[in-house]
Design a protein around this motif. Structure first.
Motif, short mmCIF file in Angstrom:
data_model
loop_
_atom_site.label_atom_id
_atom_site.label_comp_id
_atom_site.label_asym_id
_atom_site.label_seq_id
_atom_site.Cartn_x
_atom_site.Cartn_y
_atom_site.Cartn_z
N PHE A 78 32.43 85.09 77.22
CA PHE A 78 32.62 84.62 78.60
C PHE A 78 31.48 83.69 79.00
N CYS A 79 31.82 82.63 79.70
CA CYS A 79 30.85 81.65 80.20
C CYS A 79 31.24 81.23 81.61
N PRO A 80 30.28 80.73 82.40
CA PRO A 80 30.66 80.22 83.72
C PRO A 80 31.67 79.08 83.62
N THR A 81 31.47 78.19 82.64
CA THR A 81 32.39 77.09 82.37
C THR A 81 32.35 76.82 80.87
N ARG A 82 33.30 76.04 80.40
CA ARG A 82 33.31 75.67 78.98
C ARG A 82 32.67 74.30 78.81
N CYS A 83 31.63 74.21 77.99
CA CYS A 83 30.94 72.94 77.78
C CYS A 83 31.82 71.95 77.03
N LEU A 84 31.56 70.69 77.27
CA LEU A 84 32.33 69.60 76.69
C LEU A 84 32.42 69.67 75.18
N TYR A 85 31.32 70.05 74.52
CA TYR A 85 31.21 70.01 73.06
C TYR A 85 31.53 71.35 72.40
N CYS A 86 31.86 72.36 73.19
CA CYS A 86 31.95 73.73 72.68
C CYS A 86 33.26 73.98 71.94
N ASN A 272 36.15 66.18 71.47
CA ASN A 272 36.99 65.61 70.41
C ASN A 272 38.34 65.16 70.95
N GLU A 273 38.87 65.93 71.88
CA GLU A 273 40.18 65.61 72.44
C GLU A 273 40.16 64.31 73.24
N TYR A 274 39.04 64.06 73.92
CA TYR A 274 38.93 62.87 74.77
C TYR A 274 37.79 61.97 74.30
N LEU A 275 37.66 61.83 72.99
CA LEU A 275 36.51 61.16 72.39
C LEU A 275 36.32 59.73 72.90
N ASP A 276 37.41 59.03 73.11
CA ASP A 276 37.32 57.62 73.53
C ASP A 276 36.71 57.46 74.92
N GLU A 277 36.64 58.53 75.67
CA GLU A 277 36.14 58.43 77.04
C GLU A 277 34.61 58.58 77.13
#
Length: 392
Positions: A78-86, A272-277
């Protein structure tokens, strides 16, 4: 294979230090070991030396391991939020809060069950590591319940190290820290990743740099004298000067252990899903960051003590922990060098048993999602029965 721009040459494995360790065990000299790396694997001299230095630091800790020693990993997903790279199995607490009480009850059940297996096989627990996720997402009472369950069911007379990750500073409170301290947890991790507010927002963290500083100061106030802090080299949008500033700001807090991760693009991450951004840091700039960190941290009296690599890591570099003398994390050494059996409990846990004679490694997996773990807890216990037929 073109190795011209790869500091680790043709090495693709995640544990290059194991090679250096094996060569030390064979009686090779430092010169021979470095030559082995540079000539057989086409690494740079710098990376060969780094692997050797790390292996040398690990050596006395390997020699002190108990023959029947094991480690425990307790997973809190459990985390407060999920980090971009996690890419870890984590659930944001806003959506998963209702699962936490039942998860804690199931984890208690697995702790009790595993304790009986440990006793049956006459093993001694040397290290305990609460990881995740962010274990301090749990309340002080829930942390107390889990650690008390371990203390009441396990013989901890051989325990040498107890770590709890408090990675997100916005989960750190005085009540939680005092609870951990009362249970003789002596090592915690408070992991900023960066000291820049703009980057924290980009990677999905809701805390501020000021909260990082406050959390470390609070931990010192509560008596913790072994604190780890992590930074990531190559976060989206960061240049060398930003990384250098983060590192220097972290070291003003004087952590005993500083881990420098190199940014990696993990398959199941949002990055990875939104790598171009996102604006990824160039490999040569990340290498400059990593090299600076080594020089700077060694200048402060810290030395490399564990190292590992990952797929899709920027610059084909590495993750490395630097610690003051006597503050090296034993669990990190054991898991990265695969020299001790580690029994993993909780959602996403991967038990790894090591036959110290043959070197054979076996794995036992728990399910990855908290809902599945709760629903299938009896099956998770049954899987642990495989320990009855394994050397660990």
């Amino acid at each position: 294979m073109n190795t011209e721009n790869s500091p680790w040459g043709i090495l693709t494995g995640i544990r290059p230090v194991k090679i250096a360790t094996a060569l030390i065990d064979q009686g090779k000299t430092d010169k021979e070991i470095i030559a082995h790396f540079t000539e057989h694997y086409h690494t740079t001299n710098e990376k060969a030396t780094l692997a050797l230095e790390t292996a040398r630091v690990e050596l006395p800790h390997r020699e002190k391991m108990l023959d029947n020693g094991i480690s425990l990993y307790i997973g809190i997903p459990f985390c407060p939020t999920r980090c971009l790279y996690c890419s870890f199995v984590t659930c944001g607490t806003q959506s998963a809060a209702k699962l936490i009480p039942e998860y804690v009850e199931c984890l208690k059940k697995e702790i009790i069950y595993t304790a009986k297996l440990i006793e049956k096989h006459h093993k001694r627990i040397e290290t305990i590591y609460f990881g995740g996720g962010t274990p301090t997402t749990l309340s002080a009472e829930q942390l107390h319940i889990l650690i008390s369950t371990i203390e009441e069911n396990c013989d901890l007379s051989s325990l040498r190290e107890f770590t709890v990750e408090a990675g997100r500073p916005d989960t750190v409170t005085e009540e939680k820290l005092r609870t951990l301290k009362a249970h003789k947890v002596e090592r915690i991790s408070i992991n900023p990743q960066t000291m820049h507010h703009k980057t924290l927002k980009i990677i999905g963290r809701s805390h501020t740099p000021e909260q990082i500083v406050d959390a470390v100061r609070l931990a010192r106030f509560c008596g913790f004298d072994n604190i780890n802090m992590d930074l990531i080299a190559g976060l989206p949008g960061e240049d060398f000067d930003m990384f250098r500033t983060s590192l220097e700001e972290v070291e003003k807090l004087n952590p005993e252990d500083t881990t420098i991760h190199t940014m990696s693009i993990k398959r199941s991450s949002r990055l990875n899903e939104y790598l171009d951004e996102y604006d990824l840091t160039k490999g040569e700039t990340v290498a400059q960051m990593v090299d600076y960190a080594r020089t700077y941290l060694e200048g402060l009296g810290k030395h490399p003590y564990y190292l590992y690599r990952q797929k899709n890591i920027l610059g084909n570099l590495e993750n490395i922990g630097y610690a003051k003398n006597g503050k090296e994390c034993l669990y990190n050494i054991y898991i990265m060098e695969e020299i001790q059996s580690i029994l993993a409990l909780g959602c996403g846990g991967s038990t790894k048993t090591v036959d110290r004679v043959s070197g054979r490694i076996e794995r036992i997996f728990n399910v990855k999602e908290p809902q599945d773990y709760i629903a299938r807890i009896d099956e998770m216990l049954e899987r642990k029965n495989a320990l009855n037929t394994l050397v660990f």
